[in-house]
Design a protein around this motif. Structure first.
Motif, PDB file in Angstrom:
ATOM      1  N   GLN A 313       0.807  -0.691   0.033  1.00 48.59           N
ATOM      2  CA  GLN A 313      -0.221   0.157  -0.249  1.00 48.59           C
ATOM      3  C   GLN A 313       1.276   1.111  -0.114  1.00 48.59           C
ATOM      4  OE1 GLN A 313      -2.976   0.722   3.506  1.00 48.59           O
ATOM      5  NE2 GLN A 313      -3.136   2.304   2.952  1.00 48.59           N
ATOM      6  N   MET A 314       1.955   0.998   0.592  1.00 56.51           N
ATOM      7  CA  MET A 314       2.745   2.342   0.726  1.00 56.51           C
ATOM      8  C   MET A 314       3.657   2.888  -0.598  1.00 56.51           C
ATOM      9  SD  MET A 314       4.413   1.935   4.884  1.00 56.51           S
ATOM     10  CE  MET A 314       5.092   3.089   4.549  1.00 56.51           C
ATOM     11  N   LEU A 315       4.032   1.862  -0.919  1.00 59.42           N
ATOM     12  CA  LEU A 315       4.572   2.197  -2.157  1.00 59.42           C
ATOM     13  C   LEU A 315       3.677   2.161  -3.594  1.00 59.42           C
ATOM     14  CD1 LEU A 315       7.537  -1.311  -2.468  1.00 59.42           C
ATOM     15  CD2 LEU A 315       7.787   1.227  -1.749  1.00 59.42           C
ATOM     16  N   LEU A 316       2.156   1.648  -3.400  1.00 63.06           N
ATOM     17  CA  LEU A 316       0.830   2.251  -4.140  1.00 63.06           C
ATOM     18  C   LEU A 316       0.465   3.992  -4.086  1.00 63.06           C
ATOM     19  CD1 LEU A 316      -0.202   1.598  -6.805  1.00 63.06           C
ATOM     20  CD2 LEU A 316      -1.946   0.417  -4.857  1.00 63.06           C
ATOM     21  N   LEU A 317       1.080   3.810  -3.408  1.00 62.42           N
ATOM     22  CA  LEU A 317       0.744   5.671  -3.194  1.00 62.42           C
ATOM     23  C   LEU A 317       1.880   6.417  -3.219  1.00 62.42           C
ATOM     24  CD1 LEU A 317      -0.838   7.022  -0.951  1.00 62.42           C
ATOM     25  CD2 LEU A 317       0.185   7.187   0.691  1.00 62.42           C
ATOM     26  N   ARG A 318       2.850   5.558  -2.690  1.00 66.83           N
ATOM     27  CA  ARG A 318       4.676   6.761  -2.923  1.00 66.83           C
ATOM     28  C   ARG A 318       4.297   6.636  -4.521  1.00 66.83           C
ATOM     29  NH1 ARG A 318       8.025   6.416  -6.353  1.00 66.83           N
ATOM     30  NH2 ARG A 318      10.055   7.479  -6.276  1.00 66.83           N
ATOM     31  N   ALA A 319       4.187   5.180  -5.264  1.00 67.88           N
ATOM     32  CA  ALA A 319       4.014   5.660  -6.705  1.00 67.88           C
ATOM     33  C   ALA A 319       2.848   6.866  -7.439  1.00 67.88           C
ATOM     34  CB  ALA A 319       3.782   4.625  -7.727  1.00 67.88           C
ATOM     35  N   ARG A 320       1.863   6.548  -6.716  1.00 69.28           N
ATOM     36  CA  ARG A 320       0.650   7.568  -7.078  1.00 69.28           C
ATOM     37  C   ARG A 320       1.063   9.021  -6.875  1.00 69.28           C
ATOM     38  NH1 ARG A 320      -3.959   4.954  -4.610  1.00 69.28           N
ATOM     39  NH2 ARG A 320      -3.436   5.650  -3.492  1.00 69.28           N
ATOM     40  N   VAL A 321       1.717   9.731  -5.870  1.00 71.84           N
ATOM     41  CA  VAL A 321       1.845  10.914  -5.161  1.00 71.84           C
ATOM     42  C   VAL A 321       2.931  11.286  -6.615  1.00 71.84           C
ATOM     43  CG1 VAL A 321       3.067  12.227  -3.743  1.00 71.84           C
ATOM     44  CG2 VAL A 321       0.905  10.854  -3.131  1.00 71.84           C
ATOM     45  N   ALA A 322       3.889  10.295  -6.517  1.00 71.80           N
ATOM     46  CA  ALA A 322       5.047  10.442  -7.592  1.00 71.80           C
ATOM     47  C   ALA A 322       4.920  11.073  -8.764  1.00 71.80           C
ATOM     48  CB  ALA A 322       6.743   9.289  -7.117  1.00 71.80           C
ATOM     49  N   SER A 323       4.060  10.722  -9.555  1.00 70.37           N
ATOM     50  CA  SER A 323       3.276  10.615 -10.847  1.00 70.37           C
ATOM     51  C   SER A 323       2.629  12.030 -11.067  1.00 70.37           C
ATOM     52  CB  SER A 323       2.177   9.618 -11.644  1.00 70.37           C
ATOM     53  OG  SER A 323       1.699   9.780 -12.546  1.00 70.37           O
ATOM     54  N   ARG A 324       1.984  12.370 -10.281  1.00 67.34           N
ATOM     55  CA  ARG A 324       1.523  13.467  -9.612  1.00 67.34           C
ATOM     56  C   ARG A 324       2.503  14.773  -9.389  1.00 67.34           C
ATOM     57  NH1 ARG A 324      -2.436  13.241  -4.946  1.00 67.34           N
ATOM     58  NH2 ARG A 324      -2.794  15.523  -5.075  1.00 67.34           N
ATOM     59  N   LEU A 325       3.396  14.326  -8.585  1.00 63.23           N
ATOM     60  CA  LEU A 325       4.672  15.260  -8.116  1.00 63.23           C
ATOM     61  C   LEU A 325       5.682  16.293  -9.684  1.00 63.23           C
ATOM     62  CD1 LEU A 325       6.403  14.600  -5.403  1.00 63.23           C
ATOM     63  CD2 LEU A 325       5.607  17.456  -6.539  1.00 63.23           C
ATOM     64  N   LYS A 326       5.546  14.959 -10.534  1.00 69.50           N
ATOM     65  CA  LYS A 326       5.803  14.859 -12.164  1.00 69.50           C
ATOM     66  C   LYS A 326       5.787  15.943 -13.041  1.00 69.50           C
ATOM     67  CE  LYS A 326       8.519  10.175 -12.664  1.00 69.50           C
ATOM     68  NZ  LYS A 326       8.485   8.937 -13.399  1.00 69.50           N
ATOM     69  N   ALA A 327       4.115  15.576 -12.978  1.00 64.47           N
ATOM     70  CA  ALA A 327       3.780  16.794 -13.662  1.00 64.47           C
ATOM     71  C   ALA A 327       4.099  18.231 -13.088  1.00 64.47           C
ATOM     72  CB  ALA A 327       2.040  16.288 -14.060  1.00 64.47           C
ATOM     73  N   GLU A 328       4.310  18.237 -11.616  1.00 69.35           N
ATOM     74  CA  GLU A 328       4.193  19.731 -11.364  1.00 69.35           C
ATOM     75  C   GLU A 328       5.187  20.852 -11.615  1.00 69.35           C
ATOM     76  OE1 GLU A 328       1.705  21.447 -10.308  1.00 69.35           O
ATOM     77  OE2 GLU A 328       0.373  20.334  -9.855  1.00 69.35           O
ATOM     78  N   VAL A 329       6.576  19.022 -11.499  1.00 69.06           N
ATOM     79  CA  VAL A 329       7.990  19.912 -11.662  1.00 69.06           C
ATOM     80  C   VAL A 329       8.324  19.613 -12.507  1.00 69.06           C
ATOM     81  CG1 VAL A 329       8.178  19.332  -9.158  1.00 69.06           C
ATOM     82  CG2 VAL A 329       8.888  17.392 -10.339  1.00 69.06           C
ATOM     83  N   GLN A 330       7.805  18.729 -13.380  1.00 70.79           N
ATOM     84  CA  GLN A 330       8.875  18.723 -15.094  1.00 70.79           C
ATOM     85  C   GLN A 330       9.134  20.036 -15.955  1.00 70.79           C
ATOM     86  OE1 GLN A 330       7.061  15.662 -17.508  1.00 70.79           O
ATOM     87  NE2 GLN A 330       8.647  15.698 -18.117  1.00 70.79           N
ATOM     88  N   GLY A 331       8.383  20.962 -15.426  1.00 70.71           N
ATOM     89  CA  GLY A 331       8.728  21.960 -16.553  1.00 70.71           C
ATOM     90  C   GLY A 331       9.844  22.744 -15.707  1.00 70.71           C
ATOM     91  N   PRO A 332       9.557  22.951 -14.645  1.00 76.00           N
ATOM     92  CA  PRO A 332      11.362  23.489 -13.900  1.00 76.00           C
ATOM     93  C   PRO A 332      12.448  22.641 -13.855  1.00 76.00           C
ATOM     94  CG  PRO A 332       9.701  23.744 -12.593  1.00 76.00           C
ATOM     95  CD  PRO A 332       8.456  23.213 -14.016  1.00 76.00           C
ATOM     96  N   LEU A 333      12.115  21.312 -13.921  1.00 82.75           N
ATOM     97  CA  LEU A 333      13.197  20.629 -13.574  1.00 82.75           C
ATOM     98  C   LEU A 333      13.816  20.703 -15.076  1.00 82.75           C
ATOM     99  CD1 LEU A 333      15.356  18.979 -12.408  1.00 82.75           C
ATOM    100  CD2 LEU A 333      13.654  16.615 -12.704  1.00 82.75           C
ATOM    101  N   GLU A 334      12.280  20.299 -16.056  1.00 83.62           N
ATOM    102  CA  GLU A 334      13.432  20.215 -17.832  1.00 83.62           C
ATOM    103  C   GLU A 334      14.541  21.909 -17.665  1.00 83.62           C
ATOM    104  OE1 GLU A 334      14.375  18.203 -19.392  1.00 83.62           O
ATOM    105  OE2 GLU A 334      13.133  16.754 -18.810  1.00 83.62           O
TER     106      GLU A 334
END
Length: 585
Positions: A313-334
């Motif tokens: 359950q923890m890894l599934l939640l982590r993957a879900r949050v990570a996916s949403r975080l990617k969308a937020e930080v991808q622009g400034p990170l790239e």
């Protein structure tokens, strides 16, 4: 030098330092607890994930890293007041240096006059270079030292000097009788310094990795994003260096004006004061970590029980949050990667790659020469005594400082160029990087030697004549070199991945902090709902940034290696379960 005199710190200063150590521990231990929890989650997810076949072909040497014990007479600047006097020095296998008045005291098992662990020291063999270093310690007064009476103790010409310099400790000054003795001592001392310095980096224990991560996070919380050599040493030594770095500006401003003397005498007094500060802080850090040990063991046991049932359950939640975080930080990170990292990544990658390849080629050459010597003895019908002696020497090759210096030298050739390139990103840990490359060479040599000796022992029997035995050993030689090629290729990739991350990750995090840190608050509620210290929004955010950076690193390394079909999958790095989770998303 020699035995330590009474501390130059008064009771008020000692109490102040004790308070500073207590404050450091109070602020650091929460970071450590959090990273211990993250390390347990990482370990469990590895165990439950798909098990890949072992990548190592060579047998792992079971010999613990060590240095050869080295001993002999030296002239040493010691006593109170200090004078050049004969002493008998012993470098222990654990990297501890001891000195006695006479050889007989050592042979009788008497206590040494003094001793020190070699963590953090640098060996200088130029008196001129050492005196310039002393001048730089107190630059405001170095301009007038030529007008004083010369300090005969420090400036008296020394034929074959060995100066041990430390940024936070009193210096040790020795002189050898001959150039050969100086050379042997220099190699031995450098081996002891490296052994003591990389004790945490060599450890595979989750607690050691958690401690290093906690140090990095603690320093980032205090605005220090770049890496340096502060993590060399044991856990208590690392904490001591962290605190003294924080205290140094105030300590210098408050105490330097009141120090007696001028020029080099004043600089020498400054190192004496720093030595007392270091000893007081180290004692406090050691006591604090020792007191934390029972809690740490209980915490690790409790984390194992609470995390394992809920790990999916923890890894599934982590993957879900990570996916949403990617969308937020991808622009400034790239934008950060394209604008500030991509331009220098190829040069740093190529410099690292050429350095490691040259070092591993030297290891292979040395290994081949050692095996060939055994073949020549066997073909020459040498006596069993001579053959046994040569086999023993072959087995000791990884710990022979003179032989291995051929390999270690390659790790240092590019340190100047690499240091200049990495400094652009706030990375000043070149000594740690060089030590890591030298440890890699020593470990691969130890594994190759162990593999050869074991395979040779399995195939050689008393029924074989000399020609048959030579043929069998030729086959073993070929197998060992193939295994070495495979392991060195894998180790090279892992090493370069790891150090490129060390150079670039803190820099990228520092660049993103103003724009991306505020975005993390959106996701904090989801993570807090899990109720486990093993999962934090900061940790997930850092893993997302690390994943993007590793993709860049892998792509660049593949380019640097040419058209070879290498596996630059991210599980070559220690972040394997996290990166796999991101790939699943």
């Amino acid at each position: 030098m020699g035995g330590r005199p009474s501390s130059p710190l008064d009771k008020q200063q000692q109490q102040y330092l004790k308070g500073q150590v207590d404050t450091l521990l109070r602020n650091f231990l929460p970071c450590y607890r959090g990273q211990l929890a993250a390390s347990v989650l990482r370990q469990i997810s590895r165990e439950l994930g798909p098990q890949e076949p072992a990548r190592c072909q060579l047998l792992h040497s079971k010999k613990l890293p060590r240095v050869r014990e080295h001993r002999g007479p030296l002239t040493q600047l010691w006593g109170h007041p200090p004078q050049w006097q004969p002493s008998f020095c012993v470098l222990r296998g654990d990297g501890r240096l001891e000195w006695f008045s006479h050889r007989e005291e050592y042979e009788n098992g008497d206590r040494p006059l003094g001793s020190t662990t070699l963590t953090g020291y640098t060996v200088l063999t130029s008196q001129c270079e050492y005196l310039c270093l002393l001048d730089a310690l107190c630059p405001d007064s170095s301009r007038d030292h030529t007008q004083e009476e010369p300090d005969t103790l420090l400036e008296m010409p020394v034929s074959f000097p060995l100066f041990l310099q430390h940024p936070f400790r009193q210096h040790l000054c020795f002189s050898a009788a001959t150039g050969e003795a100086q050379h042997a001592w220099r190699l031995a001392l450098q081996g002891g310094i490296r052994l003591r310095g990389t004790v945490l980096q060599r450890s595979q224990a989750p607690a050691a990795c958690a401690f290093l991560d906690a140090i990095r996070l603690y320093r980032q919380q205090h605005g220090q994003f770049g890496n340096d050599d502060v993590t060399l040493g044991s856990d208590a030594e690392v904490l001591t260096s962290v605190l003294i770095q924080e205290l140094l500006p105030a300590l210098r401003a408050q105490t330097l004006p009141g120090l007696r003397g001028a020029g080099r005498a004043r600089a020498w007094a400054w190192t004496k004061l720093l030595d007392a500060v270091h000893a007081a802080v180290l004692a406090g850090a050691t006591a604090g970590l020792r007191a934390f040990q029972p809690e740490k063991e209980e915490l690790l046991a409790a984390l194992e029980k609470t995390i394992r049932p809920d790990v999916d359950q923890m890894l599934l939640l982590r993957a879900r949050v990570a996916s949403r975080l990617k969308a937020e930080v991808q622009g400034p990170l790239e934008s950060c990667l394209r604008g500030k990292v991509d331009a220098q990544l190829p040069r740093i990658t190529q410099t690292l790659l050429s350095t490691v390849e040259a070092e591993l080629a030297a290891v292979r050459t040395l290994l081949t020469q050692g095996m060939d010597r055994l073949f020549r003895l066997l073909r020459g019908s040498s006596s069993s005594t001579q053959l046994r002696k040569e086999v023993y020497s072959f087995g000791e090759m990884p710990w022979d400082p003179e032989l291995m210096q051929i390999c270690y030298r390659e790790a240092k050739r590019s340190r100047g160029q690499l240091g200049q390139l990495a400094a652009l990103f706030g990375f000043f840990g070149i000594q740690s990087l060089v030590f890591g490359a030298q440890d890699l060479a020593q470990q691969l040599m130890a594994d190759a030697v162990t593999t050869f000796l074991q395979l040779a022992d399995q195939c050689l029997t008393t029924t074989l004549d000399c020609d048959q035995a030579t043929q069998q050993l030729e086959k073993v030689r070929g197998r060992v070199l193939k295994k070495f090629q495979s392991d060195s290729s894998s180790a090279r990739r892992t090493f370069i991945h790891s150090w490129l991350l060390c150079i670039f990750l803190p820099f990228v995090l520092s660049q993103l902090e103003p724009s991306c840190k505020a975005e993390l608050l959106k996701f904090e509620g989801d993570v807090l709902a899990v109720g486990s210290p093993a999962l934090t929004i900061e940790g997930i955010y850092e893993d997302v940034v690390r994943g993007f950076l590793l993709q860049r690193i892998s792509r660049e390394l593949k380019k640097a290696l040419g058209a070879r079909n290498i596996s630059c999958i991210l599980n070559d790095c220690s972040e394997e379960p996290w990166d796999q989770a991101e790939a699943d998303v």
